[in-house]
Design an enzyme around this catalytic site. Structure first.
Site, PDB file in Angstrom:
ATOM      1  N   LYS A 148       1.055  -1.135  -0.082  1.00  0.00           N
ATOM      2  CA  LYS A 148      -0.077   0.054   0.225  1.00  0.00           C
ATOM      3  C   LYS A 148       0.836   1.156  -0.110  1.00  0.00           C
ATOM      4  O   LYS A 148       1.842   1.337   0.584  1.00  0.00           O
ATOM      5  CB  LYS A 148      -0.791   0.013   1.381  1.00  0.00           C
ATOM      6  CG  LYS A 148      -1.917   0.910   1.567  1.00  0.00           C
ATOM      7  CD  LYS A 148      -3.273   0.753   0.918  1.00  0.00           C
ATOM      8  CE  LYS A 148      -4.116   1.858   0.680  1.00  0.00           C
ATOM      9  NZ  LYS A 148      -3.849   2.764  -0.534  1.00  0.00           N
TER      10      LYS A 148
ATOM     11  N   LYS B 273       4.999   2.283   8.326  1.00  0.00           N
ATOM     12  CA  LYS B 273       4.205   2.894   8.813  1.00  0.00           C
ATOM     13  C   LYS B 273       2.846   1.883   8.922  1.00  0.00           C
ATOM     14  O   LYS B 273       1.823   1.855   9.608  1.00  0.00           O
ATOM     15  CB  LYS B 273       3.727   3.786   7.420  1.00  0.00           C
ATOM     16  CG  LYS B 273       2.804   5.123   8.071  1.00  0.00           C
ATOM     17  CD  LYS B 273       2.394   6.093   6.725  1.00  0.00           C
ATOM     18  CE  LYS B 273       3.828   6.776   6.462  1.00  0.00           C
ATOM     19  NZ  LYS B 273       3.240   7.805   5.131  1.00  0.00           N
TER      20      LYS B 273
ATOM     21  N   LYS C 156       5.193   2.390  -3.141  1.00  0.00           N
ATOM     22  CA  LYS C 156       5.052   3.711  -3.343  1.00  0.00           C
ATOM     23  C   LYS C 156       5.105   3.828  -4.839  1.00  0.00           C
ATOM     24  O   LYS C 156       5.826   2.791  -5.547  1.00  0.00           O
ATOM     25  CB  LYS C 156       6.277   4.594  -2.740  1.00  0.00           C
ATOM     26  CG  LYS C 156       5.901   6.074  -2.576  1.00  0.00           C
ATOM     27  CD  LYS C 156       4.816   6.297  -1.401  1.00  0.00           C
ATOM     28  CE  LYS C 156       4.685   7.728  -1.348  1.00  0.00           C
ATOM     29  NZ  LYS C 156       3.975   7.830  -0.067  1.00  0.00           N
TER      30      LYS C 156
ATOM     31  N   THR D 242      -4.956  12.698   6.658  1.00  0.00           N
ATOM     32  CA  THR D 242      -3.682  12.807   7.346  1.00  0.00           C
ATOM     33  C   THR D 242      -3.435  13.749   8.495  1.00  0.00           C
ATOM     34  O   THR D 242      -2.809  13.647   9.481  1.00  0.00           O
ATOM     35  CB  THR D 242      -2.876  13.277   6.011  1.00  0.00           C
ATOM     36  OG1 THR D 242      -2.766  12.237   5.079  1.00  0.00           O
ATOM     37  CG2 THR D 242      -1.139  13.093   6.298  1.00  0.00           C
TER      38      THR D 242
ATOM     39  N   ASN E 188      -2.732  19.585   1.397  1.00  0.00           N
ATOM     40  CA  ASN E 188      -3.843  18.986   2.031  1.00  0.00           C
ATOM     41  C   ASN E 188      -3.461  18.971   3.464  1.00  0.00           C
ATOM     42  O   ASN E 188      -4.319  19.090   4.563  1.00  0.00           O
ATOM     43  CB  ASN E 188      -4.069  17.937   1.126  1.00  0.00           C
ATOM     44  CG  ASN E 188      -5.682  17.225   1.851  1.00  0.00           C
ATOM     45  OD1 ASN E 188      -6.331  17.803   2.282  1.00  0.00           O
ATOM     46  ND2 ASN E 188      -5.431  15.902   1.914  1.00  0.00           N
TER      47      ASN E 188
ATOM     48  N   SER F 158      -7.194   5.237   4.459  1.00  0.00           N
ATOM     49  CA  SER F 158      -7.227   4.532   2.891  1.00  0.00           C
ATOM     50  C   SER F 158      -7.652   3.181   3.335  1.00  0.00           C
ATOM     51  O   SER F 158      -8.363   2.329   2.465  1.00  0.00           O
ATOM     52  CB  SER F 158      -5.925   4.626   2.514  1.00  0.00           C
ATOM     53  OG  SER F 158      -5.530   5.676   1.532  1.00  0.00           O
TER      54      SER F 158
HETATM   55  N1  GLU Z   1       0.614   8.940   0.336  1.00  0.00           N
HETATM   56  C1  GLU Z   1       0.218   8.768   1.602  1.00  0.00           C
HETATM   57  C2  GLU Z   1       1.207   8.529   2.806  1.00  0.00           C
HETATM   58  O1  GLU Z   1       2.456   8.720   2.404  1.00  0.00           O
HETATM   59  C3  GLU Z   1      -1.031   7.755   1.877  1.00  0.00           C
HETATM   60  C4  GLU Z   1      -0.812   6.406   1.349  1.00  0.00           C
HETATM   61  C5  GLU Z   1      -2.084   5.474   1.385  1.00  0.00           C
HETATM   62  O2  GLU Z   1      -3.307   6.183   1.558  1.00  0.00           O
HETATM   63  O3  GLU Z   1      -1.968   4.474   1.002  1.00  0.00           O
HETATM   64  O4  GLU Z   1       1.080   7.819   3.805  1.00  0.00           O
END
Ligand code: GLU
Length: 427
Positions: free
Chosen positions: A68, A92, A104, A188, A219, A356
């Protein structure tokens, strides 16, 4: 800095290793991404010419579940950056105990230089190129820097066309009408807010006596600035990529947001209208914002903002990392020696991926939740894991960052071992 971002990112692990009983296999496994894909995306531009863009998707580790992580559009995107971001996503997701591994993606592009049609063709082209690499049970993208729900909607549609079936769970951060979750857009910031609210009392820091500077007014940064000021914190400085504004007596964040929206830049806010009548401002650079005399500093933009060069000049007592990787490992060391508390990205900004996850669950069950339910569940998760990491800092006398890595690493190590190790059958 000659060292790669990824080499610097991995250094965080080394500190945590010695605190966790891990098999050699686990350590070896977590040093490398599982799979990396580099693609060329041909795009027909509005003027009829053809331009080829470079795209990436890195799946770092999938032991704990499908991978993810977001997709970034930025001129500086590289395989090194995407790999580092995928590595951070792995930790994370483990820290928040989400049933996901880390990934990513990104495209090297300045999205602001494209028309909306070009952006849509590029986004669909990216999905064409990586469709075999992703999927609701394999790898689930989401928004990141300079991508948004509109782009996620195009991507979901393109994937569904390729698969010949509606596949909302392939991507999160979608528009609500296409299966997005309520509360994802503010997640976030909301997650970071819960962490701040949970940790500051442990330092006897009360909102009314706490000044805050926020670098990055996208955001995450803008919504968090607003939540903090609503809760009584004095947000004295904010900035975006063009520069920032500072007001000793505190900024009126809703007005700053309105002006930024209308004028496309925080600096445009400065003395262009009513905000100037509310408080006196000074204009400052991003670099100046980082070293302001405030209680809380919130880097909410890009990586490598706090470095060995400016870490000695940081005056804040607490740093909450809303951006991914804003502090280099060298700078981390300096801040730690100076007694500055750094609350790490893999906890502080995890609200986004947590909601998410909720979106993915809703897509798969077909049952949609209210905004209250989403925020309640987010709050519970953020507070629970913040408490666990705090406890590790107390038990082991380590920094919050090392504690967060210890926490994530324990969960990852357990999962890797549970799947069986080579030693089991190689005698
Ligand atoms: N881009 C966000 C992060 O760095 C969210 C990633 C997601 O929701 O999968 O955590």
């Amino acid at each position: 800095m000659s060292e790669s971002l990824f080499a610097d990112a991995s250094r965080r692990l080394e500190k945590a290793w010695k605190h966790v009983v891990l098999s050699d296999d686990t350590i070896e496994r977590l040093k490398y991404p599982k799979a990396s894909l580099i693609v060329s995306i041909p795009v027909r531009m509005d003027d009829g010419s053809l331009k080829v863009f470079q795209g990436y998707r890195v799946r770092y580790d999938d032991t704990r579940g499908p991978t993810k992580g977001g997709i970034r559009y930025h001129p500086d995107v590289s395989i090194d950056e995407v790999t580092s971001l995928a590595f951070w996503m792995t930790f994370k997701c483990a820290v928040l105990n989400l049933p996901f591994g880390g990934a990513k993606g990104g495209i090297t592009v300045n999205p602001k230089a494209l028309s909306k049609f070009e952006l849509e063709r590029l986004s669909r082209g990216y999905i064409d190129a990586i469709a075999d690499f992703i999927g609701p049970d394999v790898d689930i993208p989401a928004p990141d820097v300079y991508t948004n729900p509109m782009i996620m909607g195009w991507m979901m549609d393109q994937y569904s066309i390729i698969r010949r079936q509606l596949s909302p769970a392939v991507i999160t951060g979608k528009p609500i009408t296409l299966g997005g979750s309520l509360g994802r857009d503010t997640a976030t910031a909301m997650g970071a807010f819960f962490v701040v609210q949970n940790l500051m009392p442990r330092f006897d820091q009360i909102p009314e006596k706490t000044t805050v500077a926020v670098q990055g007014f996208g955001n995450a940064g803008a919504v968090l600035a607003q939540l903090l000021s609503q809760a009584g914190y004095k947000v004295v400085a904010v900035s975006d990529s063009q520069g920032g504004i500072y007001a000793r007596t505190g900024l009126d964040i809703p007005s700053v947001r309105q002006f930024k929206e209308a004028n496309r830049g925080v600096k445009a806010v400065y003395c262009e209208g009513s905000v100037c009548n509310i408080v006196e401002h000074e204009v400052l650079t991003n670099e100046e914002l980082l070293t302001l005399d405030v209680d809380i500093l919130i880097p909410a933009a890009l990586e490598n903002q706090i470095t060995a060069a400016n870490a000695p000049a940081i005056q804040a007592k607490y740093v909450f990392e809303v951006a991914n990787g804003p502090t280099t490992s060298e700078a981390d060391q300096i801040l730690e020696q100076r007694g500055i508390q750094v609350f790490p990205d893999i906890l502080v900004n995890a609200g986004g991926v947590t909601v998410s996850y909720f979106e993915w669950v809703q897509n798969r069950s077909g049952l949609y939740w209210t905004a209250e339910e989403v925020n309640q569940r987010l709050k519970q998760k953020m507070i629970e894991e913040t408490g666990r990491i705090w406890q590790i800092t107390q038990d082991r006398a380590v920094s919050m960052r090392t504690a967060a890595y210890i926490h994530g690493l324990s969960r990852l190590g357990e999962a890797i071992n549970a799947k069986g190790t080579r030693a089991d059958y190689m005698g």
